[in-house]
Design an enzyme around this catalytic site. Structure first.
Site, short mmCIF file in Angstrom:
data_model
loop_
_atom_site.label_atom_id
_atom_site.label_comp_id
_atom_site.label_asym_id
_atom_site.label_seq_id
_atom_site.Cartn_x
_atom_site.Cartn_y
_atom_site.Cartn_z
CG HIS A 246 -2.21 -1.21 1.15
ND1 HIS A 246 -2.22 -2.02 2.26
CD2 HIS A 246 -2.62 -1.64 0.09
CE1 HIS A 246 -3.24 -2.88 2.12
NE2 HIS A 246 -3.39 -2.63 0.76
CD GLU A 249 -0.87 0.27 4.75
OE1 GLU A 249 -0.12 -0.86 4.75
OE2 GLU A 249 -1.92 0.28 4.85
CG HIS A 378 0.82 -4.20 5.04
ND1 HIS A 378 -0.10 -4.18 4.00
CD2 HIS A 378 1.28 -5.54 4.67
CE1 HIS A 378 -0.11 -4.77 3.03
NE2 HIS A 378 0.79 -5.88 3.42
CD GLU A 470 -1.17 -4.01 9.51
OE1 GLU A 470 -1.03 -2.77 9.38
OE2 GLU A 470 -1.78 -4.53 8.28
#
Length: 647
Positions: A246, A249, A378, A470
C-alpha cells in the site's frame, strides 16, 4: 580527368580540416584524434572545473572542442553542471573531476595530458549504479578505453587531491568500523540508487533485479543476498520481504532499504551472525511493490497524508485484494479427500477481471522461485497477522479461520512479535483496535476478513508461508521516527529471516542419485503438502515433536519416515528420500476432473504480455518514453544527447 582531380582535391580538403569528434566518430576513423593537432595552452576557464589540480589547459580538448565557448555549449559540460542534482550527490564529485579531466585536460610541454585509465575504471566500478538508478547510460566521454590512458603513457590522476582529502578525513575516525545508515525518506530514484549502490558495494554476495514494472513504468526492483547471487543452491532456503504494497504505508519500505544497507555493511565488517545468515540463506527484498502509490502519498507528506491517499496503485486497485481468491476454493474442497488444498491452480475466470501489473509481476516471482518464508510489511496497526485472511464463513467477518499449519504460523508470527520492543507488550495501546492478551499476533480473518490477499495466495498456490506485519499506528511517520523504528524492528527482521531454517529439509532422489522435481511431501495430520524444487530439494517448516512424512511422485514408489524434531534446534533437520521406479498406474487423483485447471496455466489468454513487451513505433523502431531528466538537455536548443538514453 579534371573532374576526378577536383573530387580528390575536395576530399583531401575535407579530411585535412579538423573537426569535433562526435560520439563514436574517432573510433570509426571519421575524424582525427585532437591530440595529434597543434594545441594551445590557456588558463583554466571552465567554471565547474576551477578546482582541478592544475591551472593550464589545452584547446582543442580531448573531445575536439576548440574553445571555452564550444566546451560550455556542449551537452557534456551541461551534464557535469547538473550531476549533483540528478544523482542526489551520489558520486557527483568524482564524476565531475573525471569529466573535467577530459573537457579541460592538463597542458604539459605544449600538449594535452590524458587522465589515467585506472582512475576512470575505479570510478565506473563504484558509480555505475548511480546512473542505473536514474535510468541513464554511462556518458560516452567517460569511456575509460577511449579517452583515458595507462600510467606507462604518462597519464595523471585527476582525483589525487580528492583522494587525499578523503584519506585525511578517514584518518580522524578513531572508532571501530561501523555500519552508517542515513535515516531519511527515499524518493523512488533514491531508493533504486541506494539498492544498486549496495549491490555494487557487496557484488560478491548481492545483486539487484527487476520482477516487472508498475502501471506508470517504474521498476519493481529487488535486491538479493546470498553466497551465490542469481543462483538457487541445493538445500539453501529462499525467503522474501515485501514492503510498501500500500503506497501510503511507507515505514516498511524504509526499513527494508535500511536492512539492505545493514546486511551488506555488516557482512563486510565481519559480523558472524550476518555472514552465517547470508551464506546459508538466499534473501530477496522488494522494498516497494507500489512505487506509484508512494509518489502520491509522498507528495502530500507525513503531516497532511490521509488514511488512504496513495494506498492503491495508479489504476486505483488495492493490490492486497487483487490476487486470485483461492481461499474459498480450499474451504469447498476440505470435505473431499482426493481434492488437494495446496498448490491450487489459478482459475481461468481470474484473468477476465482487472489484474494490476504489480500483482502480475509478484505472482510470476512467487512461481519462479521456491520461496519457503515471506513477510509483507504494512502500517496502521501494531500486530502480526497470519493466514487465513478470508473467513471460513461468508457471514462471519471476524471468525478465527486457521490454516492446516496454524501452529507453524503462530510460531512464525510470535518470532517477529516477541523480538519487537513493543509489539508483544499487552500494555501497549493498539491504535484503537483491541489486541489485549494476544501478545501482538492474531489470525487475519479473526481481525477482519477479506479475499484476494497476498498471504493466502502464497500459502495456497506455492510452498511459501507468509505473514503480514503491521508496523505501527502511523502509516507515514516523521523522519525523526525512522531511526527509533529501525531500532525497534531490526532484531525482529533478522530473527524472522533466521526462522526459515526451522523444521526439516532434504533431497528426494531416484535410485541413480538424480533429484526428482515436483515430488510431494506430506505430513500426517496436516493437510497441506509441499513439493520439491528443480533439483529435488525441499524445505518443510514444522513445529517440534514427532511427525510422519510421506513422499510420493508419479512413476515412483512411496516412501515413509518417522522423525522427531527436538524443541531446540539451531538448523533444520536433514531428511532425505530415495524413490524407486515403478510401473505407472493411473490413480483417481490423476483423472481429469472438469473445472480443475492445471497448475501450469498462468495467463492462459496472454492478456498481460504487454507488461513485458516494449511498444514499437510506426516504422518498427522501439518507442521509448523519455526519462524525467530529459528536459535538462532539450531546453538548451542544442542537439539532444541521445547517448544518455540507456536504450
Amino acid at each position: 580527368m579534371p573532374s576526378v582531380v577536383v573530387l580528390l582535391s575536395v576530399l583531401a580538403t575535407c579530411f585535412a580540416a579538423p573537426r569535433i569528434c562526435e560520439p563514436g566518430d574517432e573510433a570509426l576513423g571519421r575524424c582525427r584524434a585532437p591530440d595529434e593537432e597543434k594545441v594551445t595552452c590557456t588558463d583554466m576557464s571552465l567554471a565547474y572545473c576551477q578546482d582541478m589540480p592544475y591551472s593550464h589547459i589545452t584547446f582543442p580538448n580531448i573531445l575536439g572542442h576548440r574553445s571555452r565557448v564550444d566546451a560550455e555549449q556542449g551537452a557534456e559540460y551541461l551534464l557535469l553542471s547538473v550531476l549533483h542534482g540528478l544523482l542526489n550527490g551520489e558520486c557527483s564529485e568524482e564524476l565531475r573531476l573525471l569529466g573535467c579531466s577530459v573537457l579541460a585536460p592538463q597542458c604539459r610541454s605544449g600538449r594535452a595530458l590524458k587522465p589515467c585509465r585506472s582512475s576512470c575504471e575505479a570510478v565506473r566500478r563504484g558509480c555505475s549504479h548511480a546512473f542505473e538508478g536514474i535510468d541513464m547510460a554511462w556518458p560516452y566521454f567517460l569511456d575509460c578505453d577511449r579517452f583515458f590512458v595507462s600510467g606507462q603513457e604518462g597519464c595523471y590522476d585527476p582525483l589525487s587531491e580528492f583522494k587525499a582529502r578523503q584519506e585525511f578525513a578517514f584518518a580522524n575516525f578513531t572508532d571501530e568500523p561501523s555500519t552508517i545508515i542515513q535515516f531519511t525518506y527515499h524518493t523512488n530514484a533514491q531508493m533504486w540508487n541506494t539498492l544498486k549502490k549496495t549491490a555494487a558495494k557487496c557484488s560478491h554476495i548481492s545483486r539487484t533485479y527487476s520482477i516487472g514494472r508498475s502501471v506508470e513504468g517504474k521498476d519493481l526492483l529487488v535486491i538479493e543476498f546470498s553466497s551465490n547471487p542469481g543462483q538457487h543452491e541445493l538445500l539453501v532456503p529462499e525467503m522474501k520481504y515485501v514492503g510498501n504494497m500500500h503506497g501510503n504505508e511507507v515505514l516498511g519500505r524504509q526499513l527494508l532499504i535500511y536492512l539492505s544497507e545493514y546486511l551488506c555493511s555488516e557482512y563486510l565488517l565481519g559480523n558472524e551472525r550476518i555472514q552465517t545468515l547470508i551464506n546459508t540463506t538466499r534473501i530477496h527484498i522488494l522494498p516497494s511493490m507500489n512505487p506509484d502509490g508512494y509518489e502520491l502519498a509522498a507528495a502530500e507528506g507525513h503531516i497532511f497524508n490521509g488514511w488512504t491517499s496513495g494506498r492503491r496503485n495508479a489504476q486505483n486497485i488495492d493490490l492486497n485484494r487483487n490476487f486470485p481468491a483461492l481461499t474459498h476454493i480450499a474451504y469447498s474442497r476440505r470435505r473431499f479427500r482426493r481434492f488437494r488444498v495446496d498448490h491450487i491452480p489459478i482459475p481461468d475466470s481470474y484473468w477476465f477481471g482487472k489484474v494490476a501489473p504489480e500483482t502480475y509481476a509478484v505472482m510470476k516471482w512467487i512461481r519462479s522461485i521456491p520461496f519457503v518464508l515471506s513477510a509483507s510489511l504494512h502500517g496502521g496497526e501494531l500486530v502480526v497477522s497470519y493466514p487465513f485472511d478470508f473467513s471460513r464463513h461468508p457471514q462471519e467477518e471476524k471468525l478465527h479461520s486457521p490454516t492446516p499449519d496454524e501452529q507453524v504460523f503462530k510460531q512464525l508470527a510470535r518470532i517477529y512479535a516477541d523480538a519487537h520492543a513493543e509489539m508483544a507488550n499487552n500494555d501497549t495501546n493498539r491504535c484503537g483496535a483491541s489486541f489485549i492478551n494476544r501478545r501482538g499476533i492474531i489470525n487475519g480473518a479473526q481481525w477482519y476478513s477479506f479475499a484476494g490477499g497476498m498471504a493466502d495466495f502464497n500459502y495456497l498456490h506455492s510452498n511459501c508461508f507468509e505473514v503480514t506485519v503491521e508496523l505501527g499506528c502511523d502509516k507515514f511517520p516523521s523522519e525523526a521516527e525512522l531511526y527509533p523504528e529501525w531500532r525497534r524492528n531490526k532484531e525482529s527482521l533478522l530473527s524472522f529471516m533466521e526462522a526459515v531454517h526451522r523444521g526439516i529439509k532434504g533431497v528426494v532422489r531416484d535410485e541413480h542419485g538424480n533429484g526428482i522435481k515436483g515430488a510431494i511431501i506430506s505430513v500426517k495430520g496436516i493437510r497441506h503438502d509441499i513439493t520439491t524444487a528443480e533439483d529435488g530439494d525441499y524445505w518443510r517448516l514444522l513445529t517440534p515433536g514427532q511427525h510422519i512424512l510421506t513422499v510420493t511422485a508419479s512413476g515412483y514408489s512411496k516412501a515413509v519416515k518417522r522423525i522427531n524434531l527436538p524443541r531446540i534446534m539451531a538448523r533444520a533437520g536433514r531428511v532425505d528420500f530415495v524413490l524407486k521406479r515403478v510401473p505407472y498406474k493411473p490413480e483417481m487423483d490423476d483423472l481429469y476432473i472438469p473445472g480443475m485447471e492445471t497448475y501450469e496455466r498462468f495467463d492462459p489468454y496472454n492478456q498481460f504480455e504487454s507488461y513485458t513487451q516494449r511498444e514499437l513505433g510506426e516504422n518498427g523502431e522501439e518507442r521509448q518514453e523519455k526519462p524525467w531528466w530529459w528536459a535538462y538537455f532539450t531546453q538548451s536548443g542544442n542537439a539532444a544527447p541521445t547517448w544518455l538514453l540507456r536504450n
